[in-house]
Design a protein around this motif. Structure first.
Motif, short mmCIF file in Angstrom:
data_model
loop_
_atom_site.label_atom_id
_atom_site.label_comp_id
_atom_site.label_asym_id
_atom_site.label_seq_id
_atom_site.Cartn_x
_atom_site.Cartn_y
_atom_site.Cartn_z
N ARG A 10 -1.20 68.81 20.12
CA ARG A 10 -0.21 68.17 20.99
C ARG A 10 -0.67 68.09 22.44
NH1 ARG A 10 6.09 69.94 21.04
NH2 ARG A 10 6.81 67.96 21.85
N GLY A 11 -1.36 69.06 22.93
CA GLY A 11 -1.80 69.11 24.33
C GLY A 11 -2.69 67.92 24.73
N PRO A 12 -3.78 67.67 24.00
CA PRO A 12 -4.63 66.53 24.35
C PRO A 12 -3.90 65.18 24.25
CG PRO A 12 -5.83 68.01 22.91
CD PRO A 12 -4.42 68.51 22.97
N LEU A 13 -3.01 65.03 23.28
CA LEU A 13 -2.25 63.79 23.16
C LEU A 13 -1.36 63.56 24.38
CD1 LEU A 13 -1.28 63.71 19.38
CD2 LEU A 13 -2.90 62.25 20.58
N ILE A 14 -0.73 64.61 24.86
CA ILE A 14 0.12 64.51 26.06
C ILE A 14 -0.74 64.16 27.27
CG2 ILE A 14 1.56 65.84 27.66
CD1 ILE A 14 2.70 67.29 25.18
N ALA A 15 -1.91 64.78 27.38
CA ALA A 15 -2.82 64.50 28.51
C ALA A 15 -3.28 63.04 28.50
CB ALA A 15 -4.02 65.44 28.46
N ILE A 16 -3.62 62.53 27.33
CA ILE A 16 -4.04 61.13 27.22
C ILE A 16 -2.89 60.21 27.60
CG2 ILE A 16 -4.70 59.32 25.56
CD1 ILE A 16 -6.33 61.53 24.09
N GLY A 17 -1.70 60.49 27.12
CA GLY A 17 -0.52 59.68 27.45
C GLY A 17 -0.24 59.69 28.95
#
Length: 151
Positions: A10-17
């Motif tokens: 979840r962390g990398p997906l939030i950062a990309i978003g």
């Protein structure tokens, strides 16, 4: 043994978003600021003041503004030339200006060609429309096989 599929946490997906949202906001801010985003103009190597007059037969007379001599008559469709002139004339009309002041056709040392309207400050960077369309205006710089002198 079952094959595992790779996944993102979840962390990398939030950062990309968040990065995408920041880029979109940054681009929107620059676009709404009114800043021009283009390369600086090269030095003029040739400038020619031209007036364009509609004729009753549907042609366009191209007149050298310095001496009033007709340098060309544009017949037929001439879509790009007509479209470019229409865009500049529309802006003059909005401001209540007439065709008295000449347009300036400017060739630059970096190969760019610009049609400018000193009356409104509008400009059309002709090379943006491809070499064939820019050539329509480039031939108007020629005078007896020589280019008009730079200012």
């Amino acid at each position: 043994m079952p094959e595992q599929t790779p996944y993102l946490t979840r962390g990398p997906l939030i950062a990309i978003g968040l990065a995408l949202v920041a880029v979109i906001i940054g681009v929107a801010a620059v676009r709404m600021s009114g800043q021009t985003i283009r390369a600086p103009d090269g030095e003029p190597v040739a400038v020619r003041a031209l007036r364009f007059e509609d004729r009753p037969d549907g042609s366009i007379a191209v007149i050298d503004a310095r001496d009033g001599v007709q340098v060309e008559s544009v017949q037929g469709e001439a879509g790009f030339l007509r479209g470019a002139l229409r865009a500049l004339a529309r802006e003059r009309h909005k401001r209540g200006l007439g065709p008295e002041q000449a347009f300036e056709l400017v060739a630059r040392n970096d190969g760019r060609l610009t049609l400018m309207d000193p009356a409104t400050g509008q400009r059309i960077d002709l090379e943006s429309f491809g070499p064939t369309n820019a050539a329509v205006f480039a031939r108007l710089l020629k005078v007896d096989n020589q280019q008009a002198p730079a200012r």
